[in-house]
Write an enzyme that holds these catalytic residues in place. Structure first.
Site, PDB file in Angstrom:
ATOM      1  CD  GLU A  88      -2.744   1.264   2.447  1.00 37.24           C
ATOM      2  OE1 GLU A  88      -2.783   0.251   3.152  1.00 37.24           O
ATOM      3  OE2 GLU A  88      -3.400   2.290   2.660  1.00 37.24           O
ATOM      4  CG  ASP A 297      -2.931 -16.463  13.026  1.00 39.35           C
ATOM      5  OD1 ASP A 297      -3.477 -17.283  13.770  1.00 39.35           O
ATOM      6  OD2 ASP A 297      -3.318 -16.238  11.857  1.00 39.35           O
ATOM      7  CG  HIS A 387      -3.389   7.308  -0.253  1.00 41.35           C
ATOM      8  ND1 HIS A 387      -3.259   5.952  -0.177  1.00 41.35           N
ATOM      9  CD2 HIS A 387      -3.579   7.747   1.018  1.00 41.35           C
ATOM     10  CE1 HIS A 387      -3.384   5.563   1.095  1.00 41.35           C
ATOM     11  NE2 HIS A 387      -3.582   6.642   1.832  1.00 41.35           N
TER      12      HIS A 387
END
Length: 775
Positions: A88, A297, A387
Site C-alpha cells: 500500500e 498470524d 496517496h
C-alpha cells in the site's frame, strides 16, 4: 458434453520437492503457466508447520519505519525501528511521519497491562441443575484442572476459569498466560486435554452425565471482533501515549491541535451511531504491516486492531493515547522462526524469549504513529494527495544441519573402514522424506530426514544417504495431528493406545534391524555404512546406500504396480522369506523386536471401521464393522510360527533393481518392524501389486510363499491359509482403513486401491480354504 470430472491434485498434504513439483505439473496440465508464482526462495524444510500444498511464494516488500523515540519507565530514551510489509503506497511514509512527530515531541510512553489467551469450550448437560453442578464442580476442582492442562505445555499457565451457565449449556473460559508465544494452538491443546479430563472425572465423581462437549463454543472471540475483546481482552493489552507539541503538529503534520480536536468529537460520535466497536483511524494497517514482516498470524489482524484512540488538549498541544485491547502476538512460534522474520524481529530487538512485552509496546507505539499521521492528513486535506503522490522453545540440544560435517560422518561410519575415507561431499538438495518423517515434521523443528552424501574412499566412491530419524513420540504426535483433522475421537484413541501401536519405538527398531542385517550380509538390503545414536540429543542416524543413484533401479512404485512382473514378485517373496527364516533362527535378535498385538488397540481399529463405513459406503461393498467382528473371532493355530516381519512391506519400501536379466529386490525402511506371522508381509505386498495379476497368479504367489517358508513342512497348508486370512484382516483394519480415513486430509493415492485389492485377496483365500476343507 461428458460427465464433469473432479481432478485431485497430486501430493496434497505433503511438503517435499517432489510434491511441490507434482502440484506445479498438475497446474501446467490444467493450462496454467505461473513461473513468477512458482519461483520460491523459501526452504520448504523451514515451513513444514506453516503451510500445506505449497506451489511457490509471493514476495512482500518490507519498508523501514523509524526511528521512533521510545521513553522507558526509567526515563531512558531509545530510538527504535520496525519493519512494515505492505504493497500500500503511502503507508510507510505516513508511519514515518507520525514517528517523527512523536520523536520530536519527546517520544512515546507505554503501559503493558496483561497478556492472556482464552479458549472457551462448551458443555452440554441434561438439565439446568446438572449444568449448575458442573459449574460448581469445575470451580471446586480448578486446582486439579490447572495441573492437568499445564502438564501439556512448558509455557501455558492457567490463571482463571470464567464460567457462564445458560440453561443446559455451560461455557467455560480457560484463561491462560502463554509466555512469549501468542498461544492459540498451545492453549487449544491444553484445553482439549482439560475438557477430556473433566469429561472423564465429572461423571465418575458426581454420577451426572456430560452429553457432549466441543472445544470452542464461540465464546473466546477467536479471530473475531466483539465487546468482550474491549472489556476483557485476548492476547496483550497495551497502551501507547504521547504529548505532541503544537509546533510539531504545525510543522510536521501540517495542521493544528484545534483542527484535529474539532473533527475528533463528531467522528467518534458517528462511529458509535454506526455500531463500531472502539474508535481508531486505521490501526489495522500498522498491525498488518508488522504482522506480515514478523511472522504473526494474519487471521488475528482484525481482533488485534480492536483499538481505542483518545485525544485531548494538553499544555504542549495534543495528548493522544491508543489502547490495544487484544493484540495477539508472539516472538516465538508460528512463522517467527523463518530467517527473514527472525531478522525483522532482530530489527525491533524482539527476537526470542523474554521479548513479548517490548514487542507489544513497540507495536502500540508504531500504530500510534500511523494514527497521528493519517488523522492529521485527513484533517488537513493531505490524505488523498499523499496517496496520489506515493501510491505505488526446547530443552533438548537437537542436532542441527550445520553440525553434519565430514568429522561427524566419521563417527557414524562404524560398519566400514573409516580410516580409508578421504573426503565427503554433500549434495545441496535433500531427498524425499518417508511418511513417518513427514508426520513428525508437523510437530517438530529439529533436523530429520535424508542428506545425500558422496563418500570418497581410497578404493571407491560411494553414493550414500544420512538418515536422521524422528522419535516415536514425534511420529505419534504427527499422526495424532492428522487424525484430529479426520475425527477428534480417532485422535483421542491414538493417544490412548499409542504404546501398543506399531509406531512405538520406531526410531530404535530400525537401527536394531540394520545392525543385524549388516551382520547377516543379506544381498536384498541396501549397503549399510554405519549406525549412530545419541539418546541425550535424540540422534538416531543411519548411513546407507543411496539407491536412487544406482543403475536400473525402480523406487517408490506403490502407484505403478505394472512395474512388478510375475518374476519380480516371486523375487520379492523369496527375499523377504529369506529374512524371515534368518530372523526366526536368531533368538537373540528376535528378543530385541516387540510383538505386535492388534487386539490391545481394539477400540481404535473398530472406530476406523465405523469411519470407513460412514464415509465410503458407496465405494466398498462390505460392512467393515461386521468384517471387524470377523477379525475379533479369527484365530491362528499355534503351529504357525512367528518371526521378525517388515510390517510395511510394499513397493514404497522395496526397490527393484534390474541387473542384466535378473530382478533384485532391495528392502529398506524398517521403522515398523515387529514380531508377527510371516504371512503379514506377503499379503501387504500382494495388495499393492494385485492389479497387475489374475486371481490364479495371486493364489500362485500364496502357494509359492507357503512352499518357501514351510520347507520343513511344520505347518499344514490349511493352517497356513488361516494365518493368511487372519493377517489380511489385520492389515485391512490396522493399516488400510487408516489410509482411507486419512485420505480426507492427506492424499494417499493408493489407499482405496489397496483396500479393494485386500478384499479381493480375502475372497480368494476364503475360496482356497473351502477347497482345502473339501479335500
Amino acid at each position: 458434453m461428458g460427465p464433469f470430472i473432479y481432478n485431485t491434485v497430486a501430493g496434497r498434504g505433503l511438503l517435499t520437492q517432489k510434491s511441490i513439483q507434482d502440484r506445479i505439473n498438475h497446474l501446467k496440465f490444467e493450462g496454467f503457466e505461473l513461473p513468477h508464482l512458482w519461483s520460491n526462495s523459501i526452504d520448504y524444510n523451514e515451513i513444514q508447520h506453516n503451510i500445506e500444498s505449497l506451489i511457490g511464494s509471493v514476495e512482500i516488500p518490507i519498508g523501514l519505519v523509524g526511528p521512533l523515540t521510545m521513553l522507558h519507565e526509567d526515563g531512558q530514551l531509545e530510538n527504535v525501528y520496525a519493519p512494515a510489509g505492505t504493497l500500500e503506497g503511502a503507508l510507510v511514509a505516513s508511519m514515518n511521519r507520525g514517528a517523527k512527530a512523536i520523536s520530536l515531541s519527546g517520544g512515546f510512553t507505554s503501559e503493558f497491562l496483561h497478556q492472556r489467551m482464552v479458549r472457551v469450550p462448551l458443555f452440554f448437560l441434561q438439565t439446568k441443575e446438572v449444568a449448575l453442578s458442573l459449574a460448581q464442580w469445575i470451580l471446586t476442582n480448578s486446582g486439579r484442572i490447572r495441573e492437568v492442562v499445564e502438564s501439556y505445555s512448558n509455557h501455558a499457565k492457567l490463571i482463571d476459569l470464567d464460567i457462564t451457565v445458560r440453561n443446559t449449556e455451560v461455557h467455560v473460559g480457560f484463561v491462560y498466560t502463554t509466555g512469549d508465544a501468542s498461544g492459540q494452538n498451545m492453549t487449544t491443546t491444553c484445553t482439549w486435554h482439560g475438557i477430556m479430563w473433566i469429561k472423564e472425572c465429572f461423571p465418575t465423581e458426581t454420577t451426572f452425565e456430560i452429553l457432549d462437549v466441543i472445544i470452542e463454543g464461540n465464546g473466546s472471540s477467536d479471530k473475531k471482533v466483539s465487546e468482550f475483546l474491549i472489556s476483557e481482552g485476548r492476547g496483550c493489552k497495551v497502551i501507547a501515549s504521547c504529548d505532541l507539541e503544537e509546533k510539531v503538529i504545525n510543522r510536521i503534520l501540517r495542521t493544528s491541535s484545534d483542527a484535529i480536536l474539532k473533527c475528533y468529537g463528531p467522528s467518534s460520535s458517528r462511529a458509535k451511531e454506526l455500531g463500531m466497536l472502539a474508535f481508531n483511524i486505521n490501526v489495522a494497517n500498522a498491525i498488518a504491516a508488522i504482522f506480515v514482516a514478523t511472522g504473526q498470524d494474519l487471521a488475528s489482524i482484525h481482533e488485534s486492531s480492536m483499538a481505542q484512540l483518545n485525544l485531548e488538549k494538553s499544555e504542549k498541544g495534543l495528548r493522544l493515547s491508543l489502547t490495544l485491547s487484544s493484540l495477539v502476538i508472539g516472538t516465538i512460534g508460528g512463522g517467527t522462526h523463518l530467517d527473514d522474520r527472525q531478522d525483522a524481529l532482530k530489527l525491533m530487538k524482539c527476537q526470542g524469549s523474554g521479548k513479548i512485552e517490548r514487542f507489544a509496546r513497540m507495536i502500540a507505539g508504531f500504530a500510534l504513529s500511523l494514527e497521528i499521521s493519517t488523522y492529521a492528513a485527513i484533517v488537513s486535506g493531505e490524505f488523498a494527495k499523499a496517496h496520489e503522490k506515493l501510491g505505488r522453545n526446547k530443552p533438548v540440544n537437537w542436532l542441527t544441519r550445520a553440525e553434519v560435517t565430514s568429522d561427524f560422518i566419521r563417527k557414524v561410519l562404524n560398519f566400514t573402514n573409516v580410516e580409508a575415507l578421504e573426503n565427503v561431499k554433500f549434495s545441496e538438495l535433500e531427498t524425499e522424506k518417508g511418511i513417518l518423517t513427514l508426520l513428525a515434521k508437523r510437530v517438530n523443528k529439529k533436523f530429520t530426514g535424508f542428506i545425500p552424501v558422496e563418500l570418497i574412499f581410497a578404493t571407491e566412491t560411494v553414493q550414500a544417504l544420512l538418515k536422521n530419524k524422528p522419535t516415536d513420540a514425534e511420529v505419534l504426535k504427527g499422526l495424532q495431528l492428522v487424525s484430529a483433522s479426520v475425527n477428534s475421537q480417532l485422535a483421542q484413541l491414538i493417544v490412548q493406545h499409542r504404546e501398543h501401536l506399531e509406531y512405538s519405538n520406531c526410531h530404535v527398531k530400525e537401527l536394531t534391524v540394520y545392525r543385524w542385517l549388516s551382520a547377516q550380509k543379506n544381498p536384498n538390503v541396501p549397503r549399510i555404512f554405519g549406525v549412530y545414536t545419541d539418546e541425550h540429543r535424540e540422534i538416531y542416524m543411519l548411513c546407507i546406500e543411496d539407491l536412487s543413484k544406482q543403475h536400473g533401479i525402480f523406487l517408490d512404485t506403490e502407484n505403478t504396480p505394472e512395474i512388478w512382473t510375475l518374476e519380480a514378485v516371486n523375487s520379492a517373496l523369496r527375499a523377504i522369506a529369506s529374512i524371515h527364516e534368518s530372523a526366526r533362527n536368531d533368538s537373540e535378535f528376535m528378543s530385541t523386536i516387540p510383538t505386535f498385538d492388534w487386539n490391545m488397540s481394539n477400540p481404535l481399529y473398530r472406530h476406523l471401521a465405523h469411519l470407513v463405513d460412514e464415509d465410503y459406503s458407496d465405494v466398498f461393498d462390505v460392512k467393515f464393522v461386521e468384517l471387524f467382528d470377523d477379525l475379533v473371532n479369527s484365530k491362528v493355530d499355534e503351529t504357525v510360527w512367528k518371526t521378525v516381519v517388515h510390517n510395511d512391506f510394499n513397493p514404497r519400501n522395496v526397490a527393484l533393481q534390474q541387473v542384466d536379466t535378473m530382478n533384485r529386490p532391495i528392502i529398506y525402511d524398517w521403522e515398523l518392524v515387529v514380531q508377527h506371522y510371516p504371512q503379514r508381509d506377503v499379503i501387504e505386498f500382494l495388495s499393492f501389486v494385485a492389479d497387475n495379476f489374475t486371481d490364479a497368479n495371486l493364489v500362485g504367489f500364496l502357494h509359492l510363499h507357503y512352499e518357501i517358508a514351510n520347507e520343513k513342512q511344520e505347518v499344514s497348508h490349511h493352517e497356513w491359509l488361516n494365518a493368511y486370512r487372519h493377517t489380511i484382516l489385520e492389515f485391512i483394519f490396522t493399516r488400510c482403513t487408516f489410509y482411507v480415513a486419512a485420505n480426507v486430509v492427506i492424499e494417499i493415492k493408493f489407499a482405496q486401491r489397496i483396500l479393494k485389492n485386500a478384499l479381493r485377496i480375502l475372497k480368494l483365500i476364503d475360496l482356497e480354504i473351502k477347497q482345502n476343507e473339501s479335500l
